[in-house]
Motif scaffolding. Sequence first.
Motif, PDB file in Angstrom:
ATOM      1  N   GLN A 187     -56.271  32.779 -28.020  1.00 16.70           N
ATOM      2  CA  GLN A 187     -54.419  33.155 -27.872  1.00 16.70           C
ATOM      3  C   GLN A 187     -53.522  32.150 -29.348  1.00 16.70           C
ATOM      4  OE1 GLN A 187     -53.948  33.351 -23.957  1.00 16.70           O
ATOM      5  NE2 GLN A 187     -55.623  33.767 -23.594  1.00 16.70           N
TER       6      GLN A 187
ATOM      7  N   TYR B 163     -49.544  31.003 -29.461  1.00 18.88           N
ATOM      8  CA  TYR B 163     -48.336  31.146 -28.735  1.00 18.88           C
ATOM      9  C   TYR B 163     -47.590  30.090 -30.155  1.00 18.88           C
ATOM     10  CZ  TYR B 163     -50.755  31.263 -24.970  1.00 18.88           C
ATOM     11  OH  TYR B 163     -51.323  32.166 -23.519  1.00 18.88           O
TER      12      TYR B 163
ATOM     13  N   LEU C  32     -43.711  27.462 -24.108  1.00 19.24           N
ATOM     14  CA  LEU C  32     -44.281  28.179 -24.936  1.00 19.24           C
ATOM     15  C   LEU C  32     -44.232  29.946 -24.631  1.00 19.24           C
ATOM     16  CD1 LEU C  32     -45.806  25.257 -24.694  1.00 19.24           C
ATOM     17  CD2 LEU C  32     -47.497  26.236 -26.064  1.00 19.24           C
TER      18      LEU C  32
ATOM     19  N   HIS D 271     -46.138  33.674 -25.148  1.00 20.94           N
ATOM     20  CA  HIS D 271     -47.728  33.867 -25.854  1.00 20.94           C
ATOM     21  C   HIS D 271     -46.770  35.043 -26.757  1.00 20.94           C
ATOM     22  CE1 HIS D 271     -50.265  37.253 -25.425  1.00 20.94           C
ATOM     23  NE2 HIS D 271     -51.775  36.244 -25.765  1.00 20.94           N
TER      24      HIS D 271
ATOM     25  N   PHE E 111     -49.205  27.200 -30.915  1.00 26.60           N
ATOM     26  CA  PHE E 111     -50.679  26.791 -30.883  1.00 26.60           C
ATOM     27  C   PHE E 111     -51.662  27.489 -31.184  1.00 26.60           C
ATOM     28  CE2 PHE E 111     -48.691  22.469 -29.884  1.00 26.60           C
ATOM     29  CZ  PHE E 111     -47.171  22.707 -29.397  1.00 26.60           C
TER      30      PHE E 111
END
Lengths: 113, 113
Positions: free
Chosen positions: A33, A35, A43, A45, A88
């Motif tokens: 994933q 972010y 954060l 998504h 991230f």
Amino acid sequence: SQQGEEDPQALSIQEGENATMNCSYKTSINNLQWYRQNSGRGLVHLILIRSNEREKHSGRLRVTLDTSKKSSSLLITASRAADTASYFCATATPSSSASKIIFGSGTRLSIRP
Amino acid sequence: DAGITQSPRHKVTETGTPVTLRCHQTENHRYMYWYRQDPGHGLRLIHYSYGVKDTDKGEVSDGYSVSRSKTEDFLLTLESATSSQTSVYFCAITAGQHNYGYTFGSGTRLTVV
């Protein structure tokens, strides 16, 4: 130790250019994933790619996943000032009780006007 | 962030005192997580919960305990705060065990003096 590591640690580009960030990880995953975190915020998504997928798109975002190389990339096309943030990657590993995602250290993206 | 709130947003406490951070969700999600974020380390998982009274340790659980007596609340307790626990703490929730993104709270900035 962290599962995902982003590269580069920091990236500065001109508005309108494309930004590419890379993520490498160490063990088998269920999904990966990405972010975004704006300064002083939580954060958000962006996109999830499953281990059996190779590419995924969402608006100006394109994510690729290469499980043989244990790596992923996030491409942001036609960057805007609002894209300035830290990005991230996070990997979800197989678990019997719950999904756990482990984060990398992030890439700080700066968009110059 | 919608559906998840953390309290307090900021706290300064003295070394050796107990501290409890609260995460509250209105999404009725089963899975809840506590992370800490420090410069150079990204986000690290402290504890997580996969149901009421069901919790487990993450990668940096020493010095922390958690409790979940209701679906909507996940409490993180620092039994005896130390300066190394100065950090920003984030709570996150997710809808399912696999292949779901996380929704993060806005964070709690904790300073231990």
